[in-house]
Structure formats: structure tokens, C-alpha cells
Design a protein around this motif. Structure first.
Motif, short mmCIF file in Angstrom:
data_model
loop_
_atom_site.label_atom_id
_atom_site.label_comp_id
_atom_site.label_asym_id
_atom_site.label_seq_id
_atom_site.Cartn_x
_atom_site.Cartn_y
_atom_site.Cartn_z
N TYR A 61 0.84 -1.19 0.00
CA TYR A 61 0.00 0.00 0.00
C TYR A 61 0.87 1.24 0.00
O TYR A 61 1.83 1.35 0.77
N ILE A 62 0.53 2.17 -0.89
CA ILE A 62 1.13 3.51 -0.86
C ILE A 62 -0.03 4.46 -0.67
O ILE A 62 -0.87 4.63 -1.57
N GLY A 63 -0.09 5.05 0.50
CA GLY A 63 -1.30 5.78 0.86
C GLY A 63 -2.41 4.76 1.07
O GLY A 63 -2.25 3.79 1.82
N ARG A 64 -3.51 4.94 0.38
CA ARG A 64 -4.62 3.99 0.48
C ARG A 64 -4.77 3.15 -0.78
O ARG A 64 -5.74 2.42 -0.94
#
Length: 316
Positions: A61-64
Motif C-alpha cells: 500500500y502507498i497511501g490507500r
């Protein structure tokens, strides 16, 4: 130290591969769960066991937003090959029993969406165990997908020259010049192609099949094409013409209702309608699956019937 093939095979399960494919395709744990009838924790658990077996993360996950890692992309290529071989085996087993069964992945350029349903109905009646998916895309995307060779067949016009493709023409695609009822051009006794093209021409985007056909016509007749507006679909062009924004050259099959109602009028212009062929296309190097072959054979054997059907539709 990399695991041996045997140890790796002992650690992996088919369910893990199925779950991985769903997460990869949908880019979502929750959507993968909905597709497979599993809870999100169950999906997460299967992916976690897969990652532990390979000792590498598949997703992050990168951010959401969920992204696939480099290791995940390698796994995706492997899983595609595994599922592809399973589909081929299913087709071959069905062929041994004299049946046509399995999946058929079709891609249709947007103008072909008016044609495809009439091809599929009788074919599915003959072969009820075939599962068909149809992706409707623009011409540029269809060409990209031909290059990627992930689909079975592409239905398109204006097949590119100089590429190793097998194509079967099966139906004329008439492109007609049209204006909205009451347009000033309709009051003239005769209309030249040049007058028509200079009357606020509306077109598809560059690279689309209908736009390319018009450009070829203009090149052959030393005419200039200077659209006042470009739109991303034939329906958008049609509605722009109906709204009085200009004139257009459209596939006749896409405007049969409007022509019958008289809301759009086809103009009698020398050189029109433009005629191109719809074709079933696939890469030359691709060995047809039994389902692909059955569909191509069906189209080839019924060309005359398709022509009669669409003549009746155009006449009504």
C-alpha cells in the motif's frame, strides 16, 4: 537460497494463485473477496501465506492505494501462464468429446458494438458451453491489445497493413454523410464532398477507424479535413449532429433508428457511402484454440446470412 521447485510446489496452493490473480486484476482485497465469495481477512490470509512461501511481498500500500511489487509482477506472469494452460486443456478435453467449450475473449472496436451481438446469438445457440467476454475499445487500444496477444480475437475495420495478422472480412461497414433534419445543406439540389466537409465537420478522435476511413477518402480526392470538434465515440458524434453542432460521417448501423425517424438525413454525395469491411483479426503466429477456430469457422460459413440480415436491418 532459492527454494527447489518441489519444495516451492509443496508450499503453494491453487487457491493461493486464484486469490492472487483476483487481487492483482481488481487491485483490491475487498473486491477480490466479493468475486470469490470470501471475506477480506480470508483473502489477506491467502496472500500472506503466498508471500511467506516465496519469502517476498506481492503487494504494498502507498497511501490507500494497492500496488503490485516487482515480485508480484513476476508472479502475475506465471499465474497468467498457469490459468492460460488450464483454459487450453479444458478446450482440448472438450474437443476430444466433440464439444466446443471454454472461454472466448473478444475485443471489438467501438463501431463494431452494433455488429457483434448479431454474431454471438446464433453462435452461442450452437455452442452453449462457450463463455464469451467482449471488451469494447477504441481502435488504438484494440491495436495495443493485438500486440499484447492476451485476447483471442479482435473485431475491427481498417486492418493495419504490414503487420503479421490473419484477418477474415465478413461484412461491409457503410459510412454515410449525415446532417440533422432542417440543415441548410438539405435545401440544395446537389452537395459536393467539399461543401459537406466545410459545413462544420464533427469527427472521432485521430486514429479511430471511421476517422481513418474519412482521411483516406480525402487524401484520394485531394480534399482537406478540418473538423471543428473531435469526440470520443460515435454516439457522442451522433448526438452532436442531432444538437445542430455540425455534420458528420457515421457508420450506418449506428444511426438506423435516427434515419428511420427522419431526425438524421443521409446526404447523396458522390463517392459516399464509404465502404470498409468488418474483419475478425488475430496475430498470424497464434495457434487458434478450438473455441477460436469454431468462431472463425462459424463467421466464415455465415457471411452470406450476415449480409442478408444487415441489409434487412438497414432497409427497415
Amino acid at each position: 537460497m532459492p527454494l527447489s521447485i518441489q519444495k516451492l510446489a509443496n508450499r503453494l496452493t491453487f487457491r493461493q494463485l486464484q486469490v492472487f490473480k483476483a487481487v492483482y486484476d481488481l487491485k483490491s482485497y475487498s473486491k477480490a473477496g466479493e468475486l470469490l465469495g470470501l471475506t477480506q481477512p480470508a483473502i489477506s490470509s491467502q496472500v500472506r501465506h503466498l508471500e511467506q512461501a516465496l519469502d517476498m511481498p506481492m503487494f504494498e500500500y502507498i497511501g490507500r492505494k494497492l500496488y503490485c511489487t516487482a515480485a508480484g509482477e513476476e508472479m502475475a506472469a506465471c499465474v497468467r501462464a498457469v490459468f492460460g494452460e488450464l483454459a487450453n486443456m479444458q478446450n482440448r478435453l472438450a474437443a476430444l468429446e466433440g464439444r466446443v467449450a471454454g472461454d472466448l475473449r473478444l475485443v471489438a472496436v467501438s463501431t463494431a458494438q452494433y455488429v457483434v451481438p448479431y454474431l454471438l446469438g446464433p453462435f452461442l445457440q450452437l455452442n452453449p458451453q462457450v463463455n464469451i467476454s467482449v471488451a469494447v475499445v477504441n481502435r488504438a487500444t484494440a491495436l495495443e491489445r493485438l500486440n499484447e496477444n492476451n485476447d483471442d480475437l479482435v473485431i475491427m475495420g481498417m486492418v493495419p497493413q504490414g503487420r503479421p495478422l490473419t484477418s477474415l472480412p465478413f461484412l461491409d461497414n457503410e459510412l454515410v454523410p449525415v446532417a440533422v433534419a432542417g440543415h441548410p445543406l438539405l435545401k440544395q439540389n446537389t452537395v459536393t464532398a467539399e461543401e459537406f466537409l466545410n459545413s462544420k465537420l464533427l469527427t472521432r478522435e485521430p486514429g479511430s477507424g471511421s476517422r481513418l476511413a474519412l482521411e483516406v477518402y480525402c487524401q484520394q480526392h485531394h480534399l482537406k479535413i478540418n473538423p471543428i470538434m473531435e469526440l470520443g465515440s460515435n454516439d457522442a458524434v451522433k448526438h452532436a449532429v442531432l444538437a445542430g453542432l455540425g455534420i458528420a460521417v457515421l457508420p450506418k448501423l449506428s444511426i438506423l433508428s435516427e434515419l428511420a425517424l427522419g431526425s438524421l438525413i443521409a446526404l447523396d454525395i458522390s463517392g459516399f457511402p464509404l465502404r470498409r469491411s468488418w474483419c475478425v483479426v488475430y496475430p498470424q503466429g497464434r495457434y487458434p484454440t478450438p473455441v477460436m477456430k469454431a468462431f472463425v469457422d462459424y463467421v466464415q460459413e455465415n457471411i452470406a446470412q450476415f449480409e442478408q440480415l444487415f441489409r434487412r436491418l438497414a432497409a427497415n
